[in-house]
Design an enzyme around this catalytic site. Structure first.
Site, short mmCIF file in Angstrom:
data_model
loop_
_atom_site.label_atom_id
_atom_site.label_comp_id
_atom_site.label_asym_id
_atom_site.label_seq_id
_atom_site.Cartn_x
_atom_site.Cartn_y
_atom_site.Cartn_z
N ASP A 30 0.83 -1.21 -0.06
CA ASP A 30 -0.11 -0.08 0.05
C ASP A 30 0.78 1.34 -0.08
OD1 ASP A 30 -3.47 0.53 1.03
OD2 ASP A 30 -1.73 2.26 1.11
N ILE A 31 0.58 2.29 -0.87
CA ILE A 31 1.28 3.55 -0.97
C ILE A 31 1.41 4.26 0.31
CG2 ILE A 31 -0.30 5.08 -1.95
CD1 ILE A 31 1.54 5.64 -4.19
N ASN A 86 -12.86 -3.31 2.12
CA ASN A 86 -14.16 -2.29 2.12
C ASN A 86 -14.62 -2.36 1.04
OD1 ASN A 86 -12.98 -1.19 4.61
ND2 ASN A 86 -11.28 -0.09 3.58
N GLY A 92 -16.39 2.48 2.98
CA GLY A 92 -15.27 3.38 2.91
C GLY A 92 -14.52 2.93 1.60
N GLN A 93 -14.92 2.31 0.66
CA GLN A 93 -14.14 1.80 -0.42
C GLN A 93 -13.84 2.81 -1.32
OE1 GLN A 93 -15.89 -1.17 -3.04
NE2 GLN A 93 -14.09 -1.30 -4.20
N HIS A 99 -10.06 -5.05 -3.59
CA HIS A 99 -8.81 -5.34 -2.94
C HIS A 99 -8.94 -5.61 -1.73
CE1 HIS A 99 -9.79 -1.07 -2.59
NE2 HIS A 99 -9.38 -0.95 -1.47
N HIS A 101 -7.04 -5.51 2.01
CA HIS A 101 -5.74 -5.05 2.98
C HIS A 101 -5.43 -6.37 3.92
CE1 HIS A 101 -6.71 -0.69 2.45
NE2 HIS A 101 -7.97 -1.32 2.00
#
Ligand code: AMP
Ligand code: ZN
Length: 115
Positions: A30-31, A86, A92-93, A99, A101
Site C-alpha cells: 500500500d502506498i 472495504n 469506505g471503499q 482489494h 488489505h
C-alpha cells in the site's frame, strides 16, 4: 476497465511494489501504509467491489484468502494479520476494484473499529 488504477497496476502499466503474483491475483505494498506491514491483494480481472461479485468470481476471491497468510509471513507479519475488504460507500471503499488489505507487523493491530 482500461483506466481503473488497480487494473493498470495488475497489467504493470503503473509501478507498484509487487510482493506476490500468480495467474489470478497479485499483491503489492500500500502506498500509504497504516502499519509496518500493509499489503493490497487484488484480482487481476476487474471486479468493482464485493457488491458486484458473482458465482464466477468464486475461485479468484478464494485465492485472495488462501495466499494471504503466505504474503503476511513473507512480509514479516509472522504472528497473524488482519484482512480487510472495504465495500462501497458505507464500507469506505475508495478504489473501485476489489482489494484486500493485509495489515500487521510485530505489534497487535488493535481493535477492529475505533470506539
Ligand atoms: P480502500 O479505502 O479500501 O479503497 O483502500 C484503497 C487503498 O489503496 C488505500 O489504502 C491507498 O493508500 C491505496 N492506494 C491508492 N493508490 C495506490 C497505489 N498507486 N499504489 C498502492 N496503493 C495505493
Ligand atoms: Zn479494475
Amino acid at each position: 476497465m482500461q483506466d481503473c488504477l488497480f487494473c493498470r497496476i495488475g497489467r504493470g502499466e503503473i509501478p507498484a511494489s509487487k510482493v506476490y503474483d500468480d495467474e489470478l491475483v497479485m499483491a503489492f505494498k500500500d502506498i500509504q501504509p497504516q502499519r509496518p506491514v500493509h499489503i493490497l491483494v487484488i484480482p487481476k480481472k476487474h471486479i468493482t467491489s464485493l457488491a458486484e461479485a458473482t458465482e464466477a468470481d468464486t475461485e479468484v476471491l478464494g485465492r485472495m484468502l488462501v495466499v494471504a497468510n503466505r504474503i503476511a509471513v513473507d512480509q514479516g507479519s509472522t504472528g497473524g494479520f488482519r484482512s480487510i475488504i472495504n465495500t462501497g460507500h458505507i464500507g469506505g471503499q475508495e478504489v473501485m476494484h476489489v482489494h484486500m488489505h493485509i495489515v500487521g507487523g510485530q505489534e497487535p493491530v488493535g481493535p477492529m473499529l475505533k470506539r
